[in-house]
Design a protein around this motif. Structure first.
Motif, PDB file in Angstrom:
ATOM      1  N   ASP A   1       0.815  -1.222   0.000  1.00 40.87           N
ATOM      2  CA  ASP A   1       0.000   0.000   0.000  1.00 40.87           C
ATOM      3  C   ASP A   1       0.842   1.263   0.000  1.00 40.87           C
ATOM      4  OD1 ASP A   1      -2.330  -1.480   0.025  1.00 40.87           O
ATOM      5  OD2 ASP A   1      -2.777  -1.136   2.155  1.00 40.87           O
ATOM      6  N   THR A   2       2.091   1.175   0.476  1.00 43.32           N
ATOM      7  CA  THR A   2       2.904   2.388   0.638  1.00 43.32           C
ATOM      8  C   THR A   2       4.166   2.414  -0.227  1.00 43.32           C
ATOM      9  OG1 THR A   2       4.067   1.387   2.512  1.00 43.32           O
ATOM     10  CG2 THR A   2       2.113   2.713   3.015  1.00 43.32           C
ATOM     11  N   THR A   3       4.366   1.398  -1.062  1.00 50.08           N
ATOM     12  CA  THR A   3       5.603   1.314  -1.841  1.00 50.08           C
ATOM     13  C   THR A   3       5.298   1.253  -3.333  1.00 50.08           C
ATOM     14  OG1 THR A   3       6.583   0.066  -0.019  1.00 50.08           O
ATOM     15  CG2 THR A   3       7.768   0.035  -2.110  1.00 50.08           C
ATOM     16  N   CYS A   4       5.938   2.133  -4.084  1.00 48.50           N
ATOM     17  CA  CYS A   4       5.781   2.108  -5.544  1.00 48.50           C
ATOM     18  C   CYS A   4       6.524   0.902  -6.111  1.00 48.50           C
ATOM     19  CB  CYS A   4       6.359   3.383  -6.158  1.00 48.50           C
ATOM     20  SG  CYS A   4       5.457   4.859  -5.719  1.00 48.50           S
ATOM     21  N   GLY A   5       6.027   0.369  -7.208  1.00 40.69           N
ATOM     22  CA  GLY A   5       6.715  -0.712  -7.897  1.00 40.69           C
ATOM     23  C   GLY A   5       6.430  -2.093  -7.337  1.00 40.69           C
ATOM     24  N   THR A   6       5.399  -2.209  -6.498  1.00 43.32           N
ATOM     25  CA  THR A   6       5.027  -3.516  -5.972  1.00 43.32           C
ATOM     26  C   THR A   6       3.666  -3.908  -6.544  1.00 43.32           C
ATOM     27  OG1 THR A   6       3.890  -2.606  -4.035  1.00 43.32           O
ATOM     28  CG2 THR A   6       6.225  -3.128  -3.785  1.00 43.32           C
ATOM     29  N   TYR A   7       3.359  -5.196  -6.445  1.00 40.70           N
ATOM     30  CA  TYR A   7       2.027  -5.650  -6.804  1.00 40.70           C
ATOM     31  C   TYR A   7       1.087  -5.337  -5.647  1.00 40.70           C
ATOM     32  CZ  TYR A   7       4.518  -8.388 -10.338  1.00 40.70           C
ATOM     33  OH  TYR A   7       5.311  -8.782 -11.394  1.00 40.70           O
ATOM     34  N   SER A   8      -0.211  -5.470  -5.870  1.00 32.49           N
ATOM     35  CA  SER A   8      -1.165  -5.259  -4.781  1.00 32.49           C
ATOM     36  C   SER A   8      -0.967  -6.334  -3.720  1.00 32.49           C
ATOM     37  CB  SER A   8      -2.603  -5.305  -5.308  1.00 32.49           C
ATOM     38  OG  SER A   8      -2.963  -6.646  -5.620  1.00 32.49           O
ATOM     39  N   GLY A   9      -1.402  -6.048  -2.513  1.00 33.45           N
ATOM     40  CA  GLY A   9      -1.269  -7.005  -1.428  1.00 33.45           C
ATOM     41  C   GLY A   9      -1.990  -8.307  -1.719  1.00 33.45           C
TER      42      GLY A   9
END
Length: 113
Positions: free
Chosen positions: A63-71
């Motif tokens: 939720d707080t990091t760019c470049g990641t997939y959704s939880g």
């Protein structure tokens, strides 16, 4: 193979060394993923590492990091790892790390004369 330079008494480990080691260890865990979903397991491993470092949930990191997939997507991919296989892999990694630091088990057994 896992980083073998971890235990060198005359060297100093940097944060970068530890990050490389952690990612190498996570790389040993296969993430087969859901069939038909193209994903980068490296992103998922980096998310796991960040969650461990920050002591946050995977969802909090995504939720707080760019470049990641959704939880939800990340957890769906992680649920494709068979629990028994994951446990066996992690146990083997612990043994490898312990042997690297402590030596082979036979090195510590008393010798019969």
């Amino acid at each position: 193979m896992i980083v073998r330079f971890l235990y060198q008494p005359d060297t100093v480990l940097t944060a970068s060394d530890l990050e490389i080691l952690a990612l190498d260890l996570l790389d040993e865990i296969p993430i087969p993923g859901v069939e038909g979903c193209g994903f980068d397991p490296g992103i998922i491993r980096q998310t796991l590492l960040q969650a461990a470092i920050d002591q946050k949930s995977v969802k909090a990191v995504t939720d707080t990091t760019c470049g990641t997939y959704s939880g939800d997507y990340t957890l769906t991919q992680l649920h494709t790892v068979p629990p028994e296989e994951l446990e066996a892999i992690v146990n083997n990694l612990f043994v490898q790390q312990a042997e690297m630091i402590l030596g082979q088990p036979e090195d510590h057994l008393p010798r019969l004369r």
